[in-house]
Scaffold this active site. Structure first.
Site, PDB file in Angstrom:
ATOM      1  N   ASP A 181       0.800  -1.222   0.000  1.00 64.32           N
ATOM      2  CA  ASP A 181       0.000   0.000   0.000  1.00 64.32           C
ATOM      3  C   ASP A 181       0.834   1.275   0.000  1.00 64.32           C
ATOM      4  OD1 ASP A 181      -1.887  -1.961   0.347  1.00 64.32           O
ATOM      5  OD2 ASP A 181      -2.919  -0.973   1.994  1.00 64.32           O
ATOM      6  N   GLU A 230      -6.069   4.157   9.147  1.00 60.99           N
ATOM      7  CA  GLU A 230      -7.296   3.665   8.517  1.00 60.99           C
ATOM      8  C   GLU A 230      -8.348   3.330   9.570  1.00 60.99           C
ATOM      9  OE1 GLU A 230      -5.257   1.537   4.602  1.00 60.99           O
ATOM     10  OE2 GLU A 230      -6.161   0.309   6.166  1.00 60.99           O
ATOM     11  N   SER A 279      -9.287   1.861   4.530  1.00 64.90           N
ATOM     12  CA  SER A 279      -8.661   0.810   3.746  1.00 64.90           C
ATOM     13  C   SER A 279      -9.256   0.806   2.343  1.00 64.90           C
ATOM     14  CB  SER A 279      -8.908  -0.548   4.411  1.00 64.90           C
ATOM     15  OG  SER A 279      -8.651  -1.602   3.517  1.00 64.90           O
TER      16      SER A 279
END
Length: 575
Positions: A120, A452, A479
Site C-alpha cells: 500500500d 485507517e 482501507s
C-alpha cells in the site's frame, strides 16, 4: 555525455575500491551503475518475494551491460497493523521509504533505478522517490496473490471479525478463515490500495504495459522483471527520466484509470503527494471533473464480483485504457520510450488482448465480465467523489463505487468519537442505531498519522441493520477494502480546528452524492436554520482548544508536526 556514476566517482576515489570489495570487477565499475531498490523483507506477502524477484531485474540489467547493486528498505503491513497503535505509522512510512530511496540513490552514485514495491505505501513511496531523484527509473510492481477457499480474500476477515463479535460466527470457523485467505505472496487479491497503486504505475507511465497485478506465482512476473531491467538500460542511454513522464497528462490519465476502476480513496493522497513532488497541479475539483466523465467499469471486489487476480488476465490497465480511450491524453510519454497511445496500438497489433483473454477463459470468464465496455458501464460516472460543505470546507472523499444506491442522500444525528476504537466498541455494543452519523475525529495527519478506519467500516457494512442506514465521516482515512456510505479525509482536520472538531452528539449531518455536498445541518437537532448553525459553531469555536498531541517524539511526533493536509497528500512540509 558523461554518466552520473563516472562524474561522481571522479570526486570520490574510494568508490570503485569499495565496490570491488562487494565483489564487482574492474569492468563492472566502468559500466552504468544501477540501483535495484526493493521493499523486500518478511514484513508481509506484498514484499516477502521481492528479493527473489529483484534477481530477475538484475539479470535484465547485466545482460544489457549494467552493473546492479541491491538496496532494501522494507515496508510495514497495513493489515498486520490494522486496528492497533501500529496503524498510526502507516502513512508516515511512505515518507520514510521515499527518503531511504533518495538516500540510497544519492549516496551510491547510480545512473538509474529499478523500483520493486508491492504494498500500500511501498508503491507510492517508490513513485515519489522516482520523481524526487529524477534519474532514469522504472517500477516493477510485485504482483497479486492467489484467492483463498471459495474465492475469499483478506478483506473478508474484517467482516468475519465483526460477525464473531456479534456472535454470528464461532471461533473455529473464524480461525479457519484466518488461516486460508492469504495462500501466497503478492498484494491482497481485492482492489485495495496495493492493487490500485500497482495499476496506477501503468497509468502514470512508469511501469511497462501489462506489468501490474500479474499473479505472483506466474513466470510472467519474472519475465516482466527481466524486461524491466533491460528497459531501464535503454532509459539510461536515452536520458529519459520520470519528470518527463510524470506530467499533467500522466496525472490526468492516472485519475481517469482510477475513475474507471473505482480504486482505493488512498490513491488521492498518493497522487496529490506525487503531483506536489513533481511541481504539478492537483485538486479535488479536477478529480470530480474526471469522475463525472469517465464511466465506472471494473467488476472487482470490494465493489464488484471478482477477485483482483483475474484482472491482469482480463487485459489489466491497458484493457481499461482501451475502453476509456476517448478520455485519455494519449500523447503522454511512458517508460517504453513511446506514448500511451503508441503502446495501446502496439499491444492491439501484437494480439496482446486476445492472448490475455485466452488465459482468462481458464476461469470461465470473458474480459467484458471483469472490465465492462464503455457502452455498457457498471455506472455512468467514475468511482470517486470529492464532497464540499460546512463540515468539509477543504473537501472530503467518498468512494461512490462502493456506495449503495439507496444511500445517495443521507441525513442523520451525529454520534461523535475522538478515536476509532471507541466508535468500534459502540457499534459492537449496539449503541449505534439506524439513522446515526458516526463521526470519528482527531485521526488526521496532524493528530495521529491518519490511520485507517477499516474495522469500523466493516462493522457497519457487515451489519444487517446498519449497512444501509448509518454513515461514517472522519478526518482519518479508509482501507481500500472499505465499502458502504463512508466519507474520509475530511479537511481541515479536527486537530487543526476544522468544523469536524466542533460537532457534538445530536447535531444534524447530511451528505448528497449528486450535489457533492457534506454539511452540518442542525445543532442539537436534525435540522436548524443556517443562521443558528453558524452561530452555534462560532460559539463552540471560541471555546475550543486542540487536545494534547498524541505523539510527541520519534517518527510519529515528527510526522504529526510537519504533515500536510489530506488534500495536499499528507506528505511532509518543508522543514
Amino acid at each position: 555525455m558523461t554518466r552520473r556514476s563516472a562524474a561522481r566517482r571522479a570526486i570520490a576515489p574510494e568508490a570503485d575500491a569499495l565496490r570491488v570489495g562487494c565483489g564487482w570487477s574492474e569492468d563492472d565499475t566502468n559500466q552504468p551503475w544501477v540501483l535495484i531498490e526493493a521493499t523486500a523483507g518478511d514484513s508481509h506477502p506484498c514484499s516477502s518475494h521481492l528479493e527473489a524477484l529483484s534477481k530477475d531485474v538484475e539479470r535484465g540489467v547485466v545482460t544489457t551491460g549494467g552493473s546492479p547493486a541491491h538496496y532494501r528498505c522494507t515496508d510495514i503491513c497495513d493489515g498486520i497493523a490494522q486496528g492497533s497503535p501500529g496503524m498510526d505509522y502507516s502513512l508516515a512510512s511512505r515518507e520514510v521509504i521515499a527518503m531511504a530511496c533518495e538516500m540510497h540513490a544519492q549516496a551510491g552514485h547510480f545512473d538509474g533505478v529499478a523500483f520493486l514495491p508491492g504494498g500500500d505505501k511501498a508503491v507510492p513511496a517508490h513513485l515519489i522517490a522516482a520523481v524526487r531523484l529524477d534519474l532514469p527509473a522504472i517500477v516493477v510492481p510485485g504482483g497479486v496473490m492467489d484467492s483463498g477457499p471459495d474465492g475469499m480474500t483478506l478483506e473478508g476477515v474484517g467482516a468475519a471479525a465483526a460477525q464473531l463479535a456479534r456472535g454470528e460466527l464461532d471461533a473455529p470457523a473464524f480461525r479457519r478463515l484466518q488461516m486460508s485467505v492469504c495462500p501466497s505472496a503478492g498484494t491482497c487479491a481485492f482492489f485495495g490500495t496495493g492493487a490500485t497503486m500497482q495499476l496506477l504505475c501503468e497509468g502514470l507511465g512508469l511501469a511497462l504495459p501489462g506489468a501490474a497485478l500479474i499473479p505472483a506465482h506466474l513466470n510472467a512476473l519474472r519475465q516482466n522483471a527481466r524486461e524491466a531491467g533491460r528497459q531501464l538500460m535503454a532509459l539510461i542511454d536515452a536520458g529519459l527520466t520520470p519528470r518527463r513522464i510524470v506530467t499533467d497528462a500522466a496525472i490526468h490519465n492516472a485519475l481517469a484509470l482510477h475513475a474507471a476502476c473505482g480504486g482505493s480513496t488512498n490513491a488521492l493522497l498518493h497522487l496529490a503527494a506525487l503531483a506536489r513532488e513533481a511541481g504539478l497541479a492537483f485538486s479535488y475539483e479536477a478529480v470530480n471533473a474526471i469522475n463525472r466523465e469517465v464511466p465506472f467499469l471494473l467488476n472487482v471486489k470490494p465493489s464488484g464480483r471478482f477477485n483482483a487476480n483475474v484482472l491482469w488476465k482480463a487485459g489489466g490497465a491497458y484493457r481499461v485504457f482501451q475502453e476509456i480511450r476517448p478520455w485519455l491524453r494519449l500523447d503522454a510519454m511512458t517508460v517504453t520510450g513511446r506514448t500511451l497511445g503508441d503502446n495501446l496500438d502496439a499491444l492491439q497489433a501484437a494480439g496482446y488482448f486476445q492472448a490475455q483473454a485466452a488465459l482468462l477463459a481458464n476461469h470461465g470468464l470473458r474480459p467484458e465480465e471483469v472490465i465492462a465496455c464503455r457502452d455498457a458501464p457498471l455506472r455512468p460516472c467514475g468511482g470517486l467523489l470529492a464532497l464540499f460543505g460546512t463540515l468539509a470546507p477543504e473537501g472530503a472523499v467518498m468512494k461512490t463505487s462502493a456506495l449503495p444506491e439507496s444511500m445517495r442522500r443521507f441525513a442523520g444525528r451525529a454520534r461523535v468519537f475522538d478515536a476509532s476504537a471507541d466508535a468500534l466498541a459502540a457499534i459492537h455494543s449496539g449503541a449505534i442505531q439506524p439513522g446515526d452519523a458516526v463521526i470519528i475525529r482527531y485521526e488526521g495527519p496532524a493528530a495521529s498519522g491518519m490511520p485507517e478506519q477499516f474495522y469500523v467500516t466493516e462493522a457497519i457494512a457487515s451489519h444487517p441493520r446498519l449497512c444501509e442506514s448509518v454513515a461514517l465521516m472522519t478526518d482519518g482515512r479508509f482501507s481500500g477494502a472499505s465499502r458502504g456510505p463512508v466519507i474520509g479525509h475530511v479537511a481541515p482536520e479536527a486537530m487543526r480546528g476544522g468544523p469536524i472538531a466542533l460537532i457534538e452528539d445530536g447535531d444534524g449531518v447530511a451528505f448528497d452524492r449528486d450535489a457533492g455536498s457534506l454539511h452540518i445541518i442542525g445543532v442539537g437537532s436534525l435540522e436548524s436554520s443556517h443562521e443558528r448553525v453558524a452561530q452555534a459553531l462560532a460559539q463552540r469555536r471560541a471555546r475550543w482548544t486542540p487536545p494534547p498531541a498524541r505523539h510527541r517524539g520519534g517518527l510519529l511526533g515528527a510526522y504529526a508536526r510537519w504533515a500536510l493536509s489530506a488534500p495536499e497528500g499528507g506528505g511532509l512540509s518543508t522543514f
